[in-house]
Write a protein that holds these residues in place. Sequence first.
Motif, PDB file in Angstrom:
ATOM      1  N   ARG A 168     -25.532  -2.850   0.881  1.00 52.70           N
ATOM      2  CA  ARG A 168     -24.266  -3.004   1.587  1.00 52.70           C
ATOM      3  C   ARG A 168     -23.145  -3.525   0.689  1.00 52.70           C
ATOM      4  O   ARG A 168     -21.973  -3.328   0.966  1.00 52.70           O
ATOM      5  N   HIS A 170     -15.927  11.433  -2.745  1.00 59.56           N
ATOM      6  CA  HIS A 170     -16.317  10.257  -1.973  1.00 59.56           C
ATOM      7  C   HIS A 170     -15.137   9.823  -1.110  1.00 59.56           C
ATOM      8  O   HIS A 170     -14.008  10.271  -1.310  1.00 59.56           O
ATOM      9  N   ASP A 171     -15.418   8.962  -0.158  1.00 57.10           N
ATOM     10  CA  ASP A 171     -14.368   8.294   0.603  1.00 57.10           C
ATOM     11  C   ASP A 171     -14.757   6.837   0.749  1.00 57.10           C
ATOM     12  O   ASP A 171     -15.682   6.362   0.075  1.00 57.10           O
ATOM     13  N   GLU A 172     -14.064   6.122   1.618  1.00 56.28           N
ATOM     14  CA  GLU A 172     -14.338   4.693   1.746  1.00 56.28           C
ATOM     15  C   GLU A 172     -15.713   4.414   2.349  1.00 56.28           C
ATOM     16  O   GLU A 172     -16.230   3.289   2.248  1.00 56.28           O
ATOM     17  N   LYS A 173     -16.332   5.434   2.943  1.00 55.65           N
ATOM     18  CA  LYS A 173     -17.646   5.236   3.576  1.00 55.65           C
ATOM     19  C   LYS A 173     -18.816   5.528   2.641  1.00 55.65           C
ATOM     20  O   LYS A 173     -19.922   5.036   2.866  1.00 55.65           O
ATOM     21  N   GLY A 174     -18.566   6.374   1.639  1.00 57.35           N
ATOM     22  CA  GLY A 174     -19.661   6.698   0.738  1.00 57.35           C
ATOM     23  C   GLY A 174     -19.450   8.009   0.024  1.00 57.35           C
ATOM     24  O   GLY A 174     -18.327   8.512  -0.082  1.00 57.35           O
ATOM     25  N   LYS A 222     -24.296   4.604   8.982  1.00 54.93           N
ATOM     26  CA  LYS A 222     -23.749   4.069   7.731  1.00 54.93           C
ATOM     27  C   LYS A 222     -24.526   4.591   6.521  1.00 54.93           C
ATOM     28  O   LYS A 222     -23.940   4.941   5.489  1.00 54.93           O
ATOM     29  N   GLU A 246     -23.591   8.256   5.899  1.00 54.88           N
ATOM     30  CA  GLU A 246     -22.278   8.372   5.260  1.00 54.88           C
ATOM     31  C   GLU A 246     -22.334   7.945   3.808  1.00 54.88           C
ATOM     32  O   GLU A 246     -21.686   8.539   2.946  1.00 54.88           O
ATOM     33  N   LEU A 247     -23.119   6.927   3.509  1.00 54.25           N
ATOM     34  CA  LEU A 247     -23.245   6.451   2.138  1.00 54.25           C
ATOM     35  C   LEU A 247     -23.980   7.458   1.267  1.00 54.25           C
ATOM     36  O   LEU A 247     -23.559   7.745   0.132  1.00 54.25           O
ATOM     37  N   ARG A 252     -19.960  16.270   6.417  1.00 63.07           N
ATOM     38  CA  ARG A 252     -19.633  15.034   5.697  1.00 63.07           C
ATOM     39  C   ARG A 252     -18.354  15.159   4.892  1.00 63.07           C
ATOM     40  O   ARG A 252     -17.578  14.205   4.792  1.00 63.07           O
TER      41      ARG A 252
END
Length: 588
Positions: free
Chosen positions: A13, A478-482, A538, A541-542, A565
């Motif tokens: 995390r 990528h984005d802020e989630k993964g 989560k 997405e990661l 995704r």
Amino acid sequence: MLRMSSSFIRTLREDPAEAEFASHKLLVRAGYIRRTAPGIYTWLPLGLKVLRKVETIVREEMDAAGSHEILFPALLPREPYEETNRWSEYGDNLFRLTDRKGADMLLGPTHEEMFTLAVKDLFTSYKDLPISLYQVQTKYRDEARPRAGLLRVREFIMKDAYSFDIDDEGLERSYMIMRGAYQRVFARLGLEIVIAQADAGAMGGSRSEEFLHPTPVGEDTFALSPAGYAANVEAVTTVAGEPLDADAIAALPAAREIETPGVTTIDALVSFLNENAPREDSRAWEAVDTLKALVYVEKTPEGEESPLLVMIPGDRQADEKRLETALAPNEVRPFTDEDFAKYPNVKKGYIGPQGWGLEANGYRLLLDPRAVDGTSWVTGANREGAHALGVVAGRDFVADGFAEVAEVRDGDPSPDGSGPLTLTRGMEMGHIFQLGRKYAEALGLKVLDENGKQQVVTMGSYGIGVTRAVAAIAETNHDEKGLAWPRAVAPLDVHVLATGKNQEVFEKAEEIAAALEAEGFDVLYDDRPKVSPGVKFKDAELLGLPTTVVVGRGLEKGVVEVRDRRSGASREVPVEAALAEILAELRA
């Protein structure tokens, strides 16, 4: 299928403390790689799958280009590298070791010598040529400051290829074939690429181009013009004026010295001159009118040291990479207080070019290309508290040569006349060279030509950073989630999530996952029974697989959710049509 409950996948995390770039943070957090030591990484199962897909694309395009795969050892003997002088030229970047019998060995940074010797051992005639060979193999370089995850490392996987031709025309053909193969590789990897002129450096050769991926986190800076000129800043050549002839130089006013007590910087010098020695043409003095003195200790590969003076226009800074490139294989370091004490005639803050070049005893003077014969400058006078005005290149001092050391700036003219340059950051993904005969001559690679005479073979060299490509793709996708992998290199095709406690949910999720696998797709099934839907979402997405299928609360209404995704799009589809719709998406 791969099940989350029993797989070797663990997500984090928090970002790793040492991570700077998104690719580094996310590849570690998503369980693709694990740090073993500075600049050395373990590839975990998902990361290895991505790596192998990149390798497969590279191999397919190399095979299609007519190159033949071989594999050399990473542990190599010293002798071939001695013959090409690279045992010393590589400097501290080379991993050197000694075996139990005292023989010197190295861990291969590149394999020019090995490829050359292999062809030398097996080929004897021009009829055997042309030939192209490649390998996908681990390389080792003792990087002084490993950082940025897979982008600057000590151990990495590279595809290196070499072409062997009887003449320069053949080399040009081989070079262009490989150039086209590289363009196809990067297109398939989904990486935007700019092909930029580059300096051949220690590799040598007549032509060199880098395949750069434009990105703000790139370690390279390259220059672009509106008409398409592209070059790494190390390879950008300065547009200089024409030198004056001897008569014109003789007509210029004589140089004169002025006292400038306490004036030891360019800014202070310009201010002092405008206040105390205004120009006759009434124009204000500017930093560009001065020559800045950069004094170094230059060290040859053999270990010999001597002072080096580099002079550039005072309005510019030195570019460390351009300096290294200009002086390779020699190394330089700035003068220290101890060096100034050792050379008392070098007056810190008042250094000028007079007495350094050519006639100087063991000292070298290199000039910025703008300082052509007949140009007039303000310089140090080589004595404490004094500068000289009207110092003319070619009359008052003569240099040992020119060096591209000064920084390249936005707006500088393109060397090919195609307009002003714009500087952009980029990540080097590949590099190709027309090596010529450097290595063939050093190692005696000759074949009989059509006249029965011995002919030195000419070579090309072509490299792609495979592990670096994984990092570049992650950095771009990528984005802020993964992560959000392109389908061509994603570790698996689809991620099926069972979200809920109802056994029917797990049964339907497994049914869909098994059906997708039966259709030939690689599936990751999150079958963990006591993990909340939020955690599963989560993790999905990661991890960043292209398609996610969610079997959960919607099952009561007869629907499952299908998520893309990369686009973030989500839709519900009827359970009975789910397999067909998912397959259509995967095959699109």
